[in-house]
Design a protein around this motif. Structure first.
Motif, short mmCIF file in Angstrom:
data_model
loop_
_atom_site.label_atom_id
_atom_site.label_comp_id
_atom_site.label_asym_id
_atom_site.label_seq_id
_atom_site.Cartn_x
_atom_site.Cartn_y
_atom_site.Cartn_z
N UNK A 1 0.85 -1.20 0.00
CA UNK A 1 0.00 0.00 0.00
C UNK A 1 0.88 1.24 0.00
N UNK A 2 0.38 2.29 -0.60
CA UNK A 2 1.13 3.53 -0.65
C UNK A 2 0.56 4.51 0.38
N UNK A 3 1.39 5.39 0.87
CA UNK A 3 0.95 6.34 1.88
C UNK A 3 1.76 7.63 1.81
N UNK A 4 1.18 8.69 2.36
CA UNK A 4 1.82 10.00 2.43
C UNK A 4 1.66 10.54 3.84
N UNK A 5 2.74 11.12 4.37
CA UNK A 5 2.67 11.76 5.67
C UNK A 5 3.04 13.23 5.53
N UNK A 6 2.18 14.09 6.03
CA UNK A 6 2.48 15.52 6.16
C UNK A 6 2.49 15.79 7.65
N UNK A 22 6.46 20.08 4.61
CA UNK A 22 7.10 18.77 4.54
C UNK A 22 6.16 17.66 4.08
N UNK A 23 6.77 16.69 3.39
CA UNK A 23 6.02 15.53 2.90
C UNK A 23 6.97 14.34 2.82
N UNK A 24 6.56 13.22 3.39
CA UNK A 24 7.28 11.96 3.20
C UNK A 24 6.30 10.94 2.66
N UNK A 25 6.83 9.94 1.98
CA UNK A 25 5.94 9.01 1.28
C UNK A 25 6.44 7.58 1.42
N UNK A 26 5.54 6.67 1.12
CA UNK A 26 5.89 5.25 1.04
C UNK A 26 5.17 4.66 -0.15
N UNK A 27 5.93 4.04 -1.05
CA UNK A 27 5.32 3.44 -2.24
C UNK A 27 6.27 2.39 -2.78
N UNK A 28 5.74 1.37 -3.39
CA UNK A 28 6.60 0.38 -4.03
C UNK A 28 6.96 0.84 -5.43
N UNK A 29 8.17 0.57 -5.85
CA UNK A 29 8.59 1.00 -7.17
C UNK A 29 8.95 2.48 -7.18
N UNK A 30 9.02 3.03 -8.37
CA UNK A 30 9.38 4.43 -8.51
C UNK A 30 8.19 5.34 -8.22
N UNK A 31 8.38 6.35 -7.39
CA UNK A 31 7.25 7.21 -7.03
C UNK A 31 6.97 8.29 -8.06
N UNK A 32 5.72 8.61 -8.19
CA UNK A 32 5.28 9.82 -8.88
C UNK A 32 4.67 10.70 -7.79
N UNK A 33 5.19 11.92 -7.65
CA UNK A 33 4.83 12.78 -6.53
C UNK A 33 4.24 14.09 -7.01
#
Lengths: 113, 113
Positions: A1-6, A22-33
């Protein structure tokens, strides 16, 4: 699962000072942000995106964001804040395997005169 | 300019009513989305569609259904409105590629009494 934290619900800056949201993320593979901005009682407006290439991305209204793969971050920045930048900012992530964006909870930016 | 138009800015409905929220886009986008936005929760995906008559559940589909009979139109249906569905509803559209940004409508603020 993908997620974003602000991590910040609200950021306060004085006009003319630099700002960072600020923004951090979690995703499998290459991220598109993506970064979006929402003014009161309006829909979201696209600011900028990172797909590939240079880690520093420039967008609308003088905003930029820096992609940091090792820290899984995509912080939004502006060298000199304006009162009119006061709004709600959303970071979002997906990758090439998904068709939908996952959004963070948003950060309210307040720029004081 | 891409335009995503939601049929109503504000709606007040009674508990138990069937509610229709309409969204139209004029850029021939394949993808269309319905989100709800609540303070402190950010945007949560209800349903999306990547083609006519196709629909996929998002993160919070319970209590909602959708219809996409034409490419430009995506309707959200609240089968029996409840007070916990009081929220801001945002429609969005995008090209099929996940590397492209989504465009949002102005939002519908629904109050269920």
């Amino acid at each position: 699962a993908q997620s974003v934290a602000q991590p910040e619900d609200q950021v306060n800056v004085a006009e003319g000072n630099p700002l960072t949201v600020k923004c951090t993320y979690s995703v499998s593979g290459n991220p598109y942000l993506f970064w979006y901005v929402q003014y009161p009682n309006r829909g979201l407006q696209f600011l900028l995106k990172y797909i590939t290439g240079d880690n520093l991305v420039k967008g609308s209204y003088g905003f930029e964001a820096e992609f940091n793969k090792s820290q899984t971050s995509f912080h939004l920045k502006k060298p000199s804040a304006l009162v009119s930048d006061s709004a709600l900012y959303f970071c979002a992530v997906t990758n090439s395997g998904y068709s939908t964006l996952t959004f963070g909870k948003g950060t309210m930016l307040l720029v004081s005169p | 300019d891409v335009k995503v138009t939601q049929s109503s800015r504000y709606l007040v409905k009674r508990t138990g009513e069937k509610v229709f929220l309409e969204c139209v886009q004029d850029m021939d986008h394949e993808n269309m989305f319905w989100y709800r936005q609540d303070p402190g929760l950010g945007l949560r995906l209800i349903y999306f569609s990547y083609d006519v008559k196709m629909k996929e559940k998002g993160d919070i589909p319970e209590g909602y259904s959708v219809s996409r009979e034409k490419k430009e139109r995506f309707s959200l249906i609240l089968e029996s409105a409840s007070t916990n569905q009081t929220s801001m509803y945002l429609c969005a559209s995008s090209l099929l590629s996940t590397a492209t940004e989504a465009f949002f409508g102005q939002g519908t603020r629904l109050t269920v009494v």
